[in-house]
Write an enzyme that holds these catalytic residues in place. Sequence first.
Site, mmCIF file in Angstrom:
data_model
loop_
_atom_site.group_PDB
_atom_site.id
_atom_site.type_symbol
_atom_site.label_atom_id
_atom_site.label_comp_id
_atom_site.label_asym_id
_atom_site.label_seq_id
_atom_site.Cartn_x
_atom_site.Cartn_y
_atom_site.Cartn_z
ATOM 1 N N ASN A 86 1.104 -1.031 0.105
ATOM 2 C CA ASN A 86 -0.516 -0.075 -0.304
ATOM 3 C C ASN A 86 0.626 0.974 0.142
ATOM 4 O OD1 ASN A 86 -2.986 0.900 0.722
ATOM 5 N ND2 ASN A 86 -2.071 1.797 2.400
ATOM 6 N N ILE A 108 -5.035 4.943 -7.930
ATOM 7 C CA ILE A 108 -5.040 3.707 -6.802
ATOM 8 C C ILE A 108 -5.422 4.174 -5.241
ATOM 9 C CG2 ILE A 108 -4.103 1.812 -6.032
ATOM 10 C CD1 ILE A 108 -2.545 1.313 -9.020
ATOM 11 N N PRO A 109 -6.785 4.312 -4.955
ATOM 12 C CA PRO A 109 -7.156 5.443 -3.418
ATOM 13 C C PRO A 109 -6.539 4.375 -2.490
ATOM 14 C CG PRO A 109 -8.766 3.486 -4.501
ATOM 15 C CD PRO A 109 -8.456 3.811 -5.138
ATOM 16 N N CYS A 110 -5.039 4.507 -1.843
ATOM 17 C CA CYS A 110 -4.779 4.097 -0.705
ATOM 18 C C CYS A 110 -4.637 5.134 0.403
ATOM 19 C CB CYS A 110 -2.760 3.935 -0.985
ATOM 20 S SG CYS A 110 -2.136 5.923 -1.916
ATOM 21 N N HIS A 111 -5.742 6.269 0.051
ATOM 22 C CA HIS A 111 -5.902 6.782 0.953
ATOM 23 C C HIS A 111 -7.216 6.600 1.700
ATOM 24 C CE1 HIS A 111 -7.762 8.411 -2.498
ATOM 25 N NE2 HIS A 111 -8.943 8.297 -1.591
#
Length: 157
Positions: A110, A119-122
């Site tokens: 991540n 790519i929504p790692c948040h």
Amino acid sequence: MDTCIINTPLGYAKISGNQDGISSVTVLDSEESPTDIIPEVLEDCVYQLQEYFDGKRQQFALQLNPEGTEFQKKVWNQLAKIPHGTTTSYLELSKQLGDIKAIRAVANANGKNPIWIIIPCHRIIGSDGSLTGYAGGLHRKQWLLEHESPYKQQRLF
């Protein structure tokens, strides 16, 4: 590889990619000059990111081509499935990938996500609901989560 720099509400971002897709979107901690002419292969990415920041886009429709290991790509593909306006934890993500013991490896993958926001790692938070580490800084993570929240409220502090 084509690149451009754009200005966002969270600072300058560098986008890289080619005809095979977007390979990276990174937030910069320094002031840069925005690119005057956006390379054609990056135009759609720039447009969709602007729509996202304007609150008009919740899903991205871009061809992605991040570099990473098979495991990292598996984690990034799972991250991309987290719906806009929701969050999950490293533990839940590990369960979804079929190996609860892989939580540290999942967290590491991540953290190496090369495609910021898309790519929504948040959207990964601690199991206790706390904000956890974020390569772009916790202030950006908080901003992104508030931006995506279906419940808008004024800040109290």
